[in-house]
Design a protein around this motif. Structure first.
Motif: not given
Length: 383
Positions: A110-123, A144-158
């Motif tokens: 639940k804290m991460f929901e509040l943290l996401d309002e301060i800075k993008h938080t992927y859970v 798999v989803r974390l790898k895709e999130e990193l690729e999307r956020f940084y616009n890279i291919t891992i």
């Protein structure tokens, strides 16, 4: 208590020194990802060309600010971590591009929901059990989803090779840290548990993995050489203790340092900032995401239910480190560890025949005297 080396850095000193190193890296365009837990596969972060930095906080200073949004009877680690983010007083949070959380407890979730309002938080959604193929399949899906999130956020291919390279580097680090911690097996004790714990935590502020490994290897060699020259062949009557339970960084002085100053040696740590995530490595011969899922589902945190592997590992540590007693540290409102403490106490006392002391505490100094009294009585019992 065994003397600390002249160049020893306390945890606050190491953390502060890391601020300048992190700023220099950010000025050079370095990617930085903030994390909170050992369940997060840092290999994927390294494979993305980023540096993982721990954001767990271990001081009571930002807690009053956090309590404006969070309940007072919540884990101090959660409140302190959120308090630093809320007040923008943690440089590591400031320098992080985004945050990776994980559902290890309801308070964090639940804290991460509040943290996401301060800075993008992927859970990351952790399965509640490691038993059954569905648990491993679910956790691999999170990889798999974390790898895709990193690729999307940084616009890279891992690539798989990026991940394999990171796996090899992290496995080397695990080997190096494990060899350092295994100095605790020596009798008489070769160095204090206070130094062991502090160095392991402080290593996170050396952001070059290979340099971090070399620093710890150098200290391991120094300690072993000194022990062989000055202590080998002698015996010690000081009680040998294993510390288990919650992360102990925020209470290291009032529990670990205190009990060693009273005449004991803390030789082993069953905690997420200890041996727990270093006993088993990532399989370098399996498909990378399968291997990461298996490794990171195998961490024996009390959030897992049931959690028998924690007792098995602890029993091995008690034997291998010749432990006389166990101290379990439980942070206030950490319900999973508090409930599991019943099983730990029963296992330690009935199956291993060792003394057990459970301490529930927070980051304040209000209970310092009471804890000292209990530690003294525990050592008297050990003789």
């Amino acid at each position: 208590m065994i003397s600390l080396p002249n160049n020893f850095e306390t945890y606050p000193e190491a953390r502060k020194a890391g601020f300048l190193r992190m700023k220099a890296l950010k000025d050079q365009g370095q990617r930085v990802v903030g994390v909170f837990c050992s369940f997060v596969p840092t290999e994927l972060i390294y494979a993305a060309g980023a540096i993982p930095i721990g954001l767990c906080a271990f001081t009571e200073e930002p807690i009053p600010a956090a309590e404006a949004h969070l309940p007072r009877n919540l884990c101090p680690l959660i409140k302190a971590s959120y308090g630093f983010a809320l007040t923008d007083t943690c440089p590591y949070f400031y320098f992080s591009d985004f945050i990776i959380g994980e559902t290890t407890c309801d308070g964090k979730r639940k804290m991460f929901e509040l943290l996401d309002e301060i800075k993008h938080t992927y859970v990351m959604q952790l399965p509640p059990s490691r038993i059954g193929s569905h648990a491993l399949e679910s956790w691999k899906g999170e990889m798999v989803r974390l790898k895709e999130e990193l690729e999307r956020f940084y616009n890279i291919t891992i690539t798989d090779e990026d991940i394999r390279k990171a796996i090899r580097a992290k496995n080397r680090e695990r080997d190096v840290m494990l060899r350092f911690m295994e100095l605790g097996k020596l009798n008489p004790a070769a160095l204090s548990g206070y130094e062991i714990g502090t160095r392991l935590d402080s290593a996170a502020f050396s952001f070059d993995l290979e340099a971090r490994c070399q620093e710890v290897e150098t200290r391991t060699a120094e300690v072993l050489k000194d022990w062989e020259q000055t202590k080998k062949g002698t015996t010690s009557r000081r009680p040998r203790l294993l510390v288990t339970g919650c992360p102990n960084t925020g209470v290291r002085d009032k529990i670990i340092k205190a009990v060693e100053e009273m005449g004991a040696d803390v030789v082993c740590f069953d905690a997420c900032n200890g041996l727990r995530d270093k006993l088993r490595k990532v399989d370098e011969n399996k498909p990378v995401l399968d291997a990461l899922a298996e490794k990171y589902l195998d961490i024996t945190c009390s959030v897992m239910s049931p959690n028998p592997q924690r007792l098995t590992d602890m029993g091995d540590m008690i034997d291998q480190y010749a432990v006389d007693g166990v101290i379990e540290i439980i942070l206030q409102a950490c319900h999973t560890y508090n409930i599991e403490a019943y099983e730990v106490k029963r296992y330690v006392t009935e199956q291993k025949g060792k003394a057990y002391l459970g301490i529930e505490t927070d980051y304040s100094q209000a209970d310092k005297g009471q804890i000292a009294t209990r530690l003294g009585a525990f050592l008297e019992m050990l003789g």
